[in-house]
Every structure is written in C-alpha cells, then in structure tokens.
Design a protein around this motif. Structure first.
Motif, PDB file in Angstrom:
ATOM      1  N   GLY A   1       5.864 -48.815  28.325  1.00  0.00           N
ATOM      2  CA  GLY A   1       7.317 -48.944  28.215  1.00  0.00           C
ATOM      3  C   GLY A   1       8.052 -48.557  29.480  1.00  0.00           C
ATOM      4  O   GLY A   1       7.482 -48.020  30.412  1.00  0.00           O
ATOM      5  N   GLY A   2       9.339 -48.781  29.500  1.00  0.00           N
ATOM      6  CA  GLY A   2      10.155 -48.481  30.671  1.00  0.00           C
ATOM      7  C   GLY A   2      10.484 -47.016  30.767  1.00  0.00           C
ATOM      8  O   GLY A   2      10.120 -46.211  29.924  1.00  0.00           O
ATOM      9  N   ALA A   3      11.216 -46.650  31.808  1.00  0.00           N
ATOM     10  CA  ALA A   3      11.483 -45.245  32.069  1.00  0.00           C
ATOM     11  C   ALA A   3      12.700 -44.758  31.318  1.00  0.00           C
ATOM     12  O   ALA A   3      13.606 -45.512  30.999  1.00  0.00           O
ATOM     13  N   THR A   4      12.691 -43.473  31.000  1.00  0.00           N
ATOM     14  CA  THR A   4      13.885 -42.821  30.484  1.00  0.00           C
ATOM     15  C   THR A   4      14.044 -41.526  31.235  1.00  0.00           C
ATOM     16  O   THR A   4      13.086 -40.989  31.757  1.00  0.00           O
ATOM     17  N   ARG A   5      15.241 -41.008  31.328  1.00  0.00           N
ATOM     18  CA  ARG A   5      15.436 -39.694  31.921  1.00  0.00           C
ATOM     19  C   ARG A   5      15.132 -38.637  30.873  1.00  0.00           C
ATOM     20  O   ARG A   5      15.246 -38.886  29.684  1.00  0.00           O
ATOM     21  N   PRO A   6      14.741 -37.433  31.292  1.00  0.00           N
ATOM     22  CA  PRO A   6      14.583 -36.366  30.326  1.00  0.00           C
ATOM     23  C   PRO A   6      15.886 -36.218  29.550  1.00  0.00           C
ATOM     24  O   PRO A   6      16.962 -36.258  30.130  1.00  0.00           O
TER      25      PRO A   6
ATOM     26  N   ASN B   1     -12.441 -38.518  25.023  1.00  0.00           N
ATOM     27  CA  ASN B   1     -12.273 -37.139  25.492  1.00  0.00           C
ATOM     28  C   ASN B   1     -10.980 -36.488  24.993  1.00  0.00           C
ATOM     29  O   ASN B   1     -10.569 -35.441  25.494  1.00  0.00           O
ATOM     30  N   SER B   2     -10.337 -37.133  24.012  1.00  0.00           N
ATOM     31  CA  SER B   2      -9.092 -36.609  23.419  1.00  0.00           C
ATOM     32  C   SER B   2      -8.009 -36.349  24.466  1.00  0.00           C
ATOM     33  O   SER B   2      -7.330 -35.317  24.437  1.00  0.00           O
ATOM     34  N   LEU B   3      -7.862 -37.281  25.383  1.00  0.00           N
ATOM     35  CA  LEU B   3      -6.832 -37.151  26.409  1.00  0.00           C
ATOM     36  C   LEU B   3      -5.655 -38.044  26.057  1.00  0.00           C
ATOM     37  O   LEU B   3      -5.839 -39.132  25.496  1.00  0.00           O
ATOM     38  N   LEU B   4      -4.460 -37.620  26.427  1.00  0.00           N
ATOM     39  CA  LEU B   4      -3.344 -38.564  26.441  1.00  0.00           C
ATOM     40  C   LEU B   4      -3.611 -39.525  27.596  1.00  0.00           C
ATOM     41  O   LEU B   4      -4.171 -39.127  28.614  1.00  0.00           O
ATOM     42  N   PHE B   5      -3.215 -40.779  27.448  1.00  0.00           N
ATOM     43  CA  PHE B   5      -3.438 -41.723  28.553  1.00  0.00           C
ATOM     44  C   PHE B   5      -2.258 -42.670  28.702  1.00  0.00           C
ATOM     45  O   PHE B   5      -1.782 -43.253  27.722  1.00  0.00           O
ATOM     46  N   MET B   6      -1.800 -42.802  29.923  1.00  0.00           N
ATOM     47  CA  MET B   6      -0.807 -43.821  30.241  1.00  0.00           C
ATOM     48  C   MET B   6      -1.062 -44.324  31.647  1.00  0.00           C
ATOM     49  O   MET B   6      -1.461 -43.555  32.518  1.00  0.00           O
ATOM     50  N   GLU B   7      -0.832 -45.608  31.859  1.00  0.00           N
ATOM     51  CA  GLU B   7      -0.715 -46.095  33.228  1.00  0.00           C
ATOM     52  C   GLU B   7       0.728 -45.856  33.644  1.00  0.00           C
ATOM     53  O   GLU B   7       1.659 -46.063  32.856  1.00  0.00           O
ATOM     54  N   THR B   8       0.893 -45.382  34.863  1.00  0.00           N
ATOM     55  CA  THR B   8       2.210 -44.973  35.352  1.00  0.00           C
ATOM     56  C   THR B   8       2.506 -45.630  36.699  1.00  0.00           C
ATOM     57  O   THR B   8       1.597 -46.138  37.365  1.00  0.00           O
TER      58      THR B   8
ATOM     59  N   THR C   1       8.014 -47.510  40.367  1.00  0.00           N
ATOM     60  CA  THR C   1       8.996 -48.158  39.477  1.00  0.00           C
ATOM     61  C   THR C   1       9.507 -47.191  38.408  1.00  0.00           C
ATOM     62  O   THR C   1      10.403 -47.532  37.656  1.00  0.00           O
ATOM     63  N   SER C   2       8.887 -46.037  38.314  1.00  0.00           N
ATOM     64  CA  SER C   2       9.126 -44.985  37.306  1.00  0.00           C
ATOM     65  C   SER C   2       8.555 -45.325  35.922  1.00  0.00           C
ATOM     66  O   SER C   2       8.792 -44.591  34.965  1.00  0.00           O
ATOM     67  N   MET C   3       7.758 -46.375  35.849  1.00  0.00           N
ATOM     68  CA  MET C   3       7.137 -46.733  34.567  1.00  0.00           C
ATOM     69  C   MET C   3       6.314 -45.575  34.010  1.00  0.00           C
ATOM     70  O   MET C   3       5.416 -45.061  34.670  1.00  0.00           O
ATOM     71  N   ASN C   4       6.663 -45.168  32.787  1.00  0.00           N
ATOM     72  CA  ASN C   4       5.919 -44.147  32.033  1.00  0.00           C
ATOM     73  C   ASN C   4       5.882 -42.764  32.677  1.00  0.00           C
ATOM     74  O   ASN C   4       5.090 -41.923  32.263  1.00  0.00           O
ATOM     75  N   VAL C   5       6.715 -42.510  33.677  1.00  0.00           N
ATOM     76  CA  VAL C   5       6.672 -41.185  34.319  1.00  0.00           C
ATOM     77  C   VAL C   5       7.275 -40.138  33.379  1.00  0.00           C
ATOM     78  O   VAL C   5       6.623 -39.165  33.014  1.00  0.00           O
TER      79      VAL C   5
END
Ligand code: GTP
Ligand code: MG
Length: 230
Positions: free
Chosen positions: A5-10, A172-179, A183-187
């Motif tokens: 998904g796209g980026a959001t600010r905290p 391995n029970s990890l969270l995973f995202m491509e970031t 572009t700030s994708m998934n950061v």
C-alpha cells in the motif's frame, strides 16, 4: 504479513493515551537503505545520491544524536495507535562488515528490529537471513523482527523474489514488507505494524530497561515525555 500500500504519516496523538517507549534497531548490509528508511520515517525526506548516517543535527522537536565512535545514529519518532502512543528509540547501525562486532551493543535490550535487504541485491538477502539468525540466537527472546525488502521502486532490477522472501518471513514469524525509502512505500506501515505487534500490557517504570521485550509506559511520567508525542 505483506503490504504494498501507499504511504501514510504517523497518526496524531489521542489525549489520555498510554505512552510506551521501545528500542528499535536497524540491521542489514551496507547501502541497502537503513538510514534512508529512518530519514523517510522521521523527517519525510530522501536523498538520492547521498548516504545519510552519522551527521544528524539536533532539532527542537526530535531527539537526534550520532555516535561517531560506535557507528550508529539515534533518533526518536512516535506513532499513535487507538489507545497507545508508541515512542520508538531508533538505532540506525552502519552495515559495513568491519562494524559487525559492535551490533550486539545496539540490539541488546531492543524490543524490535528491522532487518533490511535490497531487493536488487541477492547477497544482501542472504546477509539479512544471517542477521535474523543472530537476533534469534542472541537478542531478547520476545524481540519483534520485521524484514524489509527495500528499494521496491527498482522492481525492474529485482534479484530477490517477493514470494521467496514472504515464505522465509512466514517460516520465521517475521513481519515482512517490501519498502521504498525513495517513494515512501510501506515505510510508515512497517513501523506501524511493529508498533501494533509490540506488547503494551505490562508497563515498566520509566527510565529502566529491565523489562526485556516490553515497553516502558511513560503515561505517568513527565510532561516533557508527553509533549514528544507526534
Ligand atoms: P550503511 O550506512 O553503509 O550501512 O548504508 P545504509 O543501509 O544506511 O544505506 P543508505 O540509506 O545510506 O542508502 C544507500 C544508497 O541507496 C543511497 O544512495 C540511497 O539514496 C539509496 N537508497 C536508499 N533507499 C532507497 C530506495 O528505497 N530506493 C532507491 N532507488 N534508492 C535507495
Ligand atoms: Mg546508514
């Protein structure tokens, strides 16, 4: 867990929220984009042809310091969940092999880690797996580990298969995202996913790090702590 998904600010702070503080460390091979991910998350910036690491400035609203001797930079950022404000103390380590022996100093006592690889560099994925192994052996037993396949904007140069990384993360029970720090994708999303997964039910007294694997509840502490929220 995967998301493209796209980026959001905290998001903004909610009055009366419990405030929990967690130490988070970034690990991974040199040039995979660790510092760039932190810079994007904390300042919303990206520098294309510049490595950003040790020379961070002190600003009024963020705590930032660098440690030139120990080769890591420290920054803070908060994210707000429904009933909890999570304050991350972020340690951005240097990925060069010659600094490897210093890493335990940063992941010791950390409640969360982001292990970063570059999706265009297969070797960096192998290196990331070694970091995960090391964390599983030597870090806090309840550490929340997220795997970040960074530089997702360079998909045309992809060398690491998305499904392969996802399967490895699941095993391995990890969270995973491509970031993508570019572009700030998934950061913000990867930090938010970590914030959601961290245990917040057993508050510790502020200023101690004795609660390995748990956050420090700052709700009852100084107004200064509260004012750092978002
Ligand atoms: P060390 O501090 O040496 O361990 O490296 P690092 O992992 O902190 O990498 P850094 O953030 O310095 O980034 C290395 C290079 O990759 C820089 O030129 C960045 O501009 C670039 N870079 C970082 N993230 C991305 C990304 O998401 N996409 C693209 N295209 N380039 C990126
Ligand atoms: Mg760096």
């Amino acid at each position: 867990m995967a998301s493209r998904g796209g980026a959001t600010r905290p998001n903004g702070a909610n009055a009366g929220n419990k405030i929990c503080q967690f130490k988070l460390v970034l690990l991974g091979e040199s040039a995979v984009g660790k510092s760039s991910l932190v810079l994007r998350f904390v300042k919303g910036q990206f520098h294309e042809f510049q490595t950003w690491n040790m020379d961070v400035e002190v600003t009024s609203d963020r705590t930032e310091k660098s440690d030139n001797n120990l080769k890591a930079a420290f920054l803070t950022q908060t994210v707000c969940l429904d009933d909890t404000t999570v304050k991350f103390e972020i340690w951005d380590t240097a990925g060069q092999e010659r600094y490897h022996s210093l890493a335990p100093m940063y992941y010791r006592g950390a409640q969360a880690a982001i292990v970063v690889y570059d999706i265009t560099n297969e070797e960096s994925f192998a290196r990331a797996k070694n970091w995960v192994k090391e964390l599983q052996r030597q870090a806090s037993p309840n550490i929340v580990i997220a795997l970040s396949g960074n530089k997702a904007d360079l998909a045309n140069k992809r060398a690491v298969d998305y499904q392969e990384a996802q399967s490895y993360a699941d095993d391995n029970s990890l969270l995973f995202m491509e970031t993508s720090a570019k572009t700030s994708m998934n950061v913000n999303e990867i930090f938010m996913a970590i914030a959601k997964k961290l245990p917040k039910n057993e508050p510790q007294s502020a200023g101690t790090n004795s609660g390995r694997g748990r956050g420090v509840d700052l709700t009852e502490t100084t107004q200064q702590s509260k004012s750092q929220c978002c």
